[in-house]
Write a protein that holds these residues in place. Structure first.
Motif, PDB file in Angstrom:
ATOM      1  N   ASP A 203     -11.710   9.157  11.849  1.00  0.00           N
ATOM      2  CA  ASP A 203     -12.098   9.652  10.533  1.00  0.00           C
ATOM      3  C   ASP A 203     -10.906   9.638   9.586  1.00  0.00           C
ATOM      4  OD1 ASP A 203     -13.637  10.849   8.525  1.00  0.00           O
ATOM      5  OD2 ASP A 203     -12.932  12.830   9.113  1.00  0.00           O
ATOM      6  N   ALA A 204      -9.733  10.042  10.087  1.00  0.00           N
ATOM      7  CA  ALA A 204      -8.540  10.032   9.241  1.00  0.00           C
ATOM      8  C   ALA A 204      -8.163   8.614   8.831  1.00  0.00           C
ATOM      9  CB  ALA A 204      -7.378  10.704   9.979  1.00  0.00           C
ATOM     10  N   MET A 205      -8.240   7.687   9.750  1.00  0.00           N
ATOM     11  CA  MET A 205      -7.928   6.294   9.417  1.00  0.00           C
ATOM     12  C   MET A 205      -8.958   5.721   8.437  1.00  0.00           C
ATOM     13  SD  MET A 205      -6.759   4.882  13.170  1.00  0.00           S
ATOM     14  CE  MET A 205      -6.299   3.295  12.499  1.00  0.00           C
ATOM     15  N   ALA A 206     -10.233   6.109   8.616  1.00  0.00           N
ATOM     16  CA  ALA A 206     -11.273   5.651   7.686  1.00  0.00           C
ATOM     17  C   ALA A 206     -11.007   6.191   6.283  1.00  0.00           C
ATOM     18  CB  ALA A 206     -12.650   6.094   8.185  1.00  0.00           C
ATOM     19  N   GLY A 207     -10.479   7.408   6.154  1.00  0.00           N
ATOM     20  CA  GLY A 207     -10.170   7.967   4.839  1.00  0.00           C
ATOM     21  C   GLY A 207      -9.145   7.135   4.100  1.00  0.00           C
ATOM     22  N   ILE A 208      -8.112   6.648   4.832  1.00  0.00           N
ATOM     23  CA  ILE A 208      -7.100   5.802   4.186  1.00  0.00           C
ATOM     24  C   ILE A 208      -7.716   4.497   3.689  1.00  0.00           C
ATOM     25  CG2 ILE A 208      -4.933   4.575   4.577  1.00  0.00           C
ATOM     26  CD1 ILE A 208      -4.195   6.661   6.651  1.00  0.00           C
ATOM     27  N   LEU A 209      -8.504   3.882   4.544  1.00  0.00           N
ATOM     28  CA  LEU A 209      -9.114   2.608   4.170  1.00  0.00           C
ATOM     29  C   LEU A 209     -10.070   2.768   2.994  1.00  0.00           C
ATOM     30  CD1 LEU A 209      -9.826   1.138   7.744  1.00  0.00           C
ATOM     31  CD2 LEU A 209      -7.960   0.567   6.178  1.00  0.00           C
ATOM     32  N   ILE A 210     -10.854   3.842   3.012  1.00  0.00           N
ATOM     33  CA  ILE A 210     -11.808   4.056   1.911  1.00  0.00           C
ATOM     34  C   ILE A 210     -11.063   4.293   0.592  1.00  0.00           C
ATOM     35  CG2 ILE A 210     -13.544   5.668   1.029  1.00  0.00           C
ATOM     36  CD1 ILE A 210     -14.503   6.026   3.925  1.00  0.00           C
ATOM     37  N   LEU A 211      -9.942   5.037   0.639  1.00  0.00           N
ATOM     38  CA  LEU A 211      -9.149   5.244  -0.577  1.00  0.00           C
ATOM     39  C   LEU A 211      -8.633   3.908  -1.112  1.00  0.00           C
ATOM     40  CD1 LEU A 211      -7.742   7.197  -2.571  1.00  0.00           C
ATOM     41  CD2 LEU A 211      -5.785   7.172  -0.998  1.00  0.00           C
ATOM     42  N   ALA A 212      -8.089   3.086  -0.213  1.00  0.00           N
ATOM     43  CA  ALA A 212      -7.555   1.790  -0.656  1.00  0.00           C
ATOM     44  C   ALA A 212      -8.669   0.919  -1.238  1.00  0.00           C
ATOM     45  CB  ALA A 212      -6.883   1.088   0.521  1.00  0.00           C
ATOM     46  N   ILE A 213      -9.829   0.922  -0.604  1.00  0.00           N
ATOM     47  CA  ILE A 213     -10.953   0.120  -1.112  1.00  0.00           C
ATOM     48  C   ILE A 213     -11.374   0.611  -2.482  1.00  0.00           C
ATOM     49  CG2 ILE A 213     -13.388  -0.410  -0.719  1.00  0.00           C
ATOM     50  CD1 ILE A 213     -12.773  -0.420   2.290  1.00  0.00           C
ATOM     51  N   ASN A 214     -11.464   1.935  -2.641  1.00  0.00           N
ATOM     52  CA  ASN A 214     -11.881   2.492  -3.929  1.00  0.00           C
ATOM     53  C   ASN A 214     -10.897   2.112  -5.044  1.00  0.00           C
ATOM     54  OD1 ASN A 214     -14.210   3.644  -2.991  1.00  0.00           O
ATOM     55  ND2 ASN A 214     -13.326   5.685  -2.701  1.00  0.00           N
ATOM     56  N   ILE A 215      -9.594   2.228  -4.753  1.00  0.00           N
ATOM     57  CA  ILE A 215      -8.605   1.956  -5.796  1.00  0.00           C
ATOM     58  C   ILE A 215      -8.589   0.471  -6.146  1.00  0.00           C
ATOM     59  CG2 ILE A 215      -6.129   1.937  -6.292  1.00  0.00           C
ATOM     60  CD1 ILE A 215      -5.874   4.514  -4.707  1.00  0.00           C
ATOM     61  N   ILE A 216      -8.459  -0.362  -5.121  1.00  0.00           N
ATOM     62  CA  ILE A 216      -8.373  -1.806  -5.395  1.00  0.00           C
ATOM     63  C   ILE A 216      -9.687  -2.326  -5.975  1.00  0.00           C
ATOM     64  CG2 ILE A 216      -8.058  -4.062  -4.319  1.00  0.00           C
ATOM     65  CD1 ILE A 216      -6.236  -2.688  -2.254  1.00  0.00           C
ATOM     66  N   GLY A 217     -10.813  -1.959  -5.318  1.00  0.00           N
ATOM     67  CA  GLY A 217     -12.109  -2.420  -5.811  1.00  0.00           C
ATOM     68  C   GLY A 217     -12.408  -1.893  -7.193  1.00  0.00           C
ATOM     69  N   GLY A 218     -12.054  -0.630  -7.474  1.00  0.00           N
ATOM     70  CA  GLY A 218     -12.319  -0.056  -8.796  1.00  0.00           C
ATOM     71  C   GLY A 218     -11.545  -0.759  -9.891  1.00  0.00           C
ATOM     72  N   ILE A 219     -10.246  -1.024  -9.624  1.00  0.00           N
ATOM     73  CA  ILE A 219      -9.431  -1.706 -10.643  1.00  0.00           C
ATOM     74  C   ILE A 219      -9.987  -3.101 -10.921  1.00  0.00           C
ATOM     75  CG2 ILE A 219      -7.149  -2.672 -11.104  1.00  0.00           C
ATOM     76  CD1 ILE A 219      -5.955  -0.301  -9.617  1.00  0.00           C
ATOM     77  N   LEU A 220     -10.374  -3.814  -9.867  1.00  0.00           N
ATOM     78  CA  LEU A 220     -10.932  -5.151 -10.048  1.00  0.00           C
ATOM     79  C   LEU A 220     -12.248  -5.089 -10.820  1.00  0.00           C
ATOM     80  CD1 LEU A 220     -10.230  -6.779  -6.547  1.00  0.00           C
ATOM     81  CD2 LEU A 220      -9.028  -7.206  -8.707  1.00  0.00           C
ATOM     82  N   ILE A 221     -13.127  -4.164 -10.455  1.00  0.00           N
ATOM     83  CA  ILE A 221     -14.414  -4.055 -11.146  1.00  0.00           C
ATOM     84  C   ILE A 221     -14.210  -3.641 -12.597  1.00  0.00           C
ATOM     85  CG2 ILE A 221     -16.568  -2.721 -11.242  1.00  0.00           C
ATOM     86  CD1 ILE A 221     -16.515  -2.649  -8.187  1.00  0.00           C
ATOM     87  N   GLY A 222     -13.308  -2.699 -12.843  1.00  0.00           N
ATOM     88  CA  GLY A 222     -13.079  -2.233 -14.207  1.00  0.00           C
ATOM     89  C   GLY A 222     -12.509  -3.307 -15.103  1.00  0.00           C
ATOM     90  N   THR A 223     -11.549  -4.061 -14.602  1.00  0.00           N
ATOM     91  CA  THR A 223     -10.920  -5.083 -15.433  1.00  0.00           C
ATOM     92  C   THR A 223     -11.761  -6.347 -15.587  1.00  0.00           C
ATOM     93  OG1 THR A 223      -9.734  -5.879 -13.472  1.00  0.00           O
ATOM     94  CG2 THR A 223      -8.600  -4.272 -14.890  1.00  0.00           C
TER      95      THR A 223
END
Length: 718
Positions: A203-223
């Motif tokens: 669960d802790a490792m999944a939290g890191i991956l989900i954060l990275a996906i949200n940040i990278i994916g969000g920036i790409l989608i927003g721009t």
């Protein structure tokens, strides 16, 4: 039905319906989009669930009190991951609309922690993940792994200890069954916790991956999709991603702490806070703490006031702390030597008034030992308990009924090395053994006198000596039989169990034997007991047989014989006597192998006629002259000892009408002598006369097989 029971049943029924529906809802959250309002509600519920699990872990007394923890941990982890999936969908699809796109909870956590600085938010989240993953989860996983390994390794030993306590009479069958179930539940729990730790780590490792996906994916989608600037897209999506991560990571941290508390929990009569407070509230610990804090508070440049306040607080705790005595010793002192409270028995401090249970011992067989022999019993079942268990099994098989458990208790009224054996409330035997020595019994060819404590063997009355362990090679080289202390006690107990077997069986035991036989021969049991013969009569018959060492294992034949004898209106003693001829082979096959001649001791015909006349003159037993009785007992004793010296267990043969009276006459003097009637000799056994007893002397004869006129199988001679 009471209102409390009705409420309990209603809650159980609702829980049985809510759990499956809740799991289905969690799975649906991963697939279907959620409204922002429901997402906020579920985030609050996730925090609530984590706090409840943590509080229950803190206040349980032992790990097994929260045996459902692995299941709850799995459900809470899946619930949190489902929320992460649902919130990620909203963050990536609606994040360009503003900071409140994913709900008020995510916005509040992001704004509160970040406080306008995205780098600070990322670092705080990273630190929380490191604490959870590297410190708490890794340590808890290691503790779970070791606990599971040791618990599973100790499981056979715990089961053996329960069996030993059950056989020793320390546990009832119901208590033993509960103990076994508890041992199995403990093994299952720690095995499950070993795997549950992997949920938390993943669960802790999944939290890191989900954060990275949200940040990278969000920036790409927003721009790319929404034409936002890089700075604006980063600010919006990083804020929402970190808020989302914190909302999930804080409950994950709480569950990790609960997991660590559960796996490091020690069974106690206190909850965790009470246990810690009781153990650290020690005066000798707080006094040096107060002194060190005061010294630091006097150093120039230090925050002196704060350290001096801390020193004063430590001093107060030391003043009210307990002395350097462990809680266990305090409880023992209060139970054994504390002052008598009002309303208690002054002769037994700290206890209530004497009750019937304090003075009544219902154990059929009990072994009382001095404190010096306690190591022989051992914690959880030592060598003595194992030997007694083997003896009970052996005697039970030989006599045909289950010998009751032996209750082992220490008794401070005995000398340190003394033991005492009771059958019921009657003391049947006692002696002294030395746990740091071994008992050496001289053999036929022994010539050396060993140094040690000279005694008589308690089982057979042979000369023996207690020697030290280093004398063992010397004793064995001189043909001594060396016996361990626990074997001496167990052998003595075995002799008494055989001798007093009739006192160990009662109506309840007989009914159990009948119930067992009814599974095989239900018609026989139902037709005889109680329709033909009442239960108490069958019990008396079986006791009469056991008093003569006759096994009662063939209960079917005994019932058939009792049914045939019932119309004759015989007493229970007469029935037992009439049943002997068909049951004697069960006794003889235990004494002498079937292909070995049966050693016999006979009476001179003139002596036998004299004894028959003496029987006729007396109403009960034999009426003999004191001199003749003493000579007769001495001659028979010498004949039995001579046969035993040759490795033979001889049987005394007399006329059928004399057998019972003569056995009653010999029993007080030679309790181990087996007296049989001539009519009880099996036709298929070869015999040899090893001695003949005359009126005033013993006339030994050469041990040769005696021919019998009856035919034997395969043409063998008797």
């Amino acid at each position: 039905m009471s209102s409390a029971a009705a409420k309990t049943g209603f809650v159980t029924a609702m829980g049985g319906i809510a759990l499956p529906l809740g799991i289905l809802a969690i799975i649906a959250m991963m697939v279907l989009p959620l409204p922002v309002v429901l997402l906020d509600i579920f985030f609050v519920g996730n925090i609530l669930l984590s706090l409840v699990i943590l509080m229950v872990a803190l206040y349980c007394y032992r790990p097994l009190d929260f045996s459902s923890f692995p299941n709850l941990l799995l459900i809470a982890t899946i619930f949190r991951l489902a929320l992460n999936v649902a919130s990620t969908r909203i963050v990536l699809s609606e994040g360009h609309t503003g900071h409140d796109a994913a709900g008020k909870v995510i916005e509040a956590f992001g704004a509160f922690v970040i406080a306008g600085n995205l780098i600070v938010g990322i670092l705080v989240f990273t630190i929380l993940v490191i604490i959870n993953l590297v410190v708490i989860t890794k340590g808890a996983s290691r503790v779970s792994e070791v606990s599971a390994r040791f618990t599973l390794d100790a499981m056979p030993g715990k089961q053996m200890a329960i069996d030993a306590d059950l056989n020793a009479g320390l546990l009832t069958p119901d208590q033993a069954r509960l103990r076994r179930a508890e041992v199995a539940a403990e093994a299952d729990f720690y095995g499950s916790m070993d795997g549950a730790g992997k949920f938390v780590k993943g669960d802790a490792m999944a939290g890191i991956l989900i954060l990275a996906i949200n940040i990278i994916g969000g920036i790409l989608i927003g721009t790319i999709q929404h034409d936002l600037g890089l700075s604006e897209a980063a600010h919006s999506y990083v804020l929402l991603s970190i808020g989302d991560g914190l909302v999930a990571q804080i409950p994950a941290l709480l569950l990790s702490i609960a997991t660590a508390i559960i796996v490091t929990r020690v069974s106690s009569s206190h909850d965790m806070s009470g246990l810690i407070a009781k153990q650290i509230h020690l005066r000798q610990a707080w006094l040096p703490v107060a002194g060190v804090m005061a010294i630091i508070g006097l150093v120039p440049g230090m925050p002196n006031a704060m350290f001096l306040v801390g020193a004063a607080a430590a001093g107060v705790l030391a003043w009210f702390g307990r002395p350097d005595v462990t809680p266990e010793l305090e409880e023992e002192t209060a139970a054994q030597g504390g002052p008598a409270a009002p309303g208690t028995d002054a002769t037994r401090p700290g206890t209530e008034a004497i009750t019937a249970e304090d003075v009544t011992d219902h154990a059929p067989v009990s072994l009382q030992i001095g404190y010096g022999l306690i190591p022989l019993a051992g914690e959880g079942g030592g060598a003595l308990v194992q030997r007694i268990t083997a003896i009970r099994r052996e005697v039970s098989k030989a006599m045909g009924f289950v010998v009751p458990g032996v209750r082992i208790r220490d008794d401070l009224t005995l000398s340190p090395n003394q033991y005492r054996i009771r059958i019921g409330q009657v003391i049947r035997g006692e002696d002294v053994v030395y746990p740091d020595r071994k008992l050496a019994i001289p053999g036929a060819s022994s010539t050396r006198k060993l140094k040690g404590i000279d005694v008589k063997d308690p089982s057979f009355g042979l000369d023996a000596v207690w020697i030290l362990p280093h004398q063992l090679p010397e004793a064995e080289a001189d043909d001594h039989v060396v016996v361990e202390p626990e074997s001496v006690i167990a052998t003595h107990l075995s002799q008494l169990l055989y001798k007093h077997a009739a006192d160990l069986i009662g109506p309840d035991d007989v009914q159990l034997l009948l119930d067992t036989l009814a599974r095989i021969s239900p018609t026989l049991v139902n037709a005889v007991v109680p329709k033909v013969v009442p239960l108490h009569t069958v019990t008396a018959v079986l006791r009469g047989l056991l008093s003569e060492r006759i096994p009662i294992g063939d209960l079917r034949r005994i019932l058939e014989g009792v049914a045939e004898l019932a119309p004759r209106n015989l007493s229970a003693a007469d029935m037992a006597e009439a049943l002997r001829p068909m049951l004697i082979p069960l006794l003889l096959q235990q004494m002498v192998p079937i292909n070995t001649p049966l050693p016999l001791i006979t009476l001179d015909p003139e002596l036998e006629q004299l004894l028959i006349r003496a029987r006729r003159q007396g109403e009960e037993g034999l009426v003999l002259d004191n001199g003749l009785a003493a000579t007769l007992v001495k001659s028979i004793s010498e004949a039995l000892d001579n046969a035993q010296g040759q490795g033979k267990q001889a049987v005394l043969i007399v006329a059928g009408q004399l057998r019972r009276s003569f056995a009653q006459f010999l029993r007080p003097h030679l309790p181990d002598a087996i007296v049989m009637g001539i009519n009880e000799l099996p036709d298929n056994r070869r015999v040899e006369v090893v001695a003949a007893i005359g009126g005033q002397q013993q006339l030994p004869r050469v041990p040769t097989p005696q021919p019998q006129p009856q035919m034997t199988p395969m043409g063998a001679d008797r």
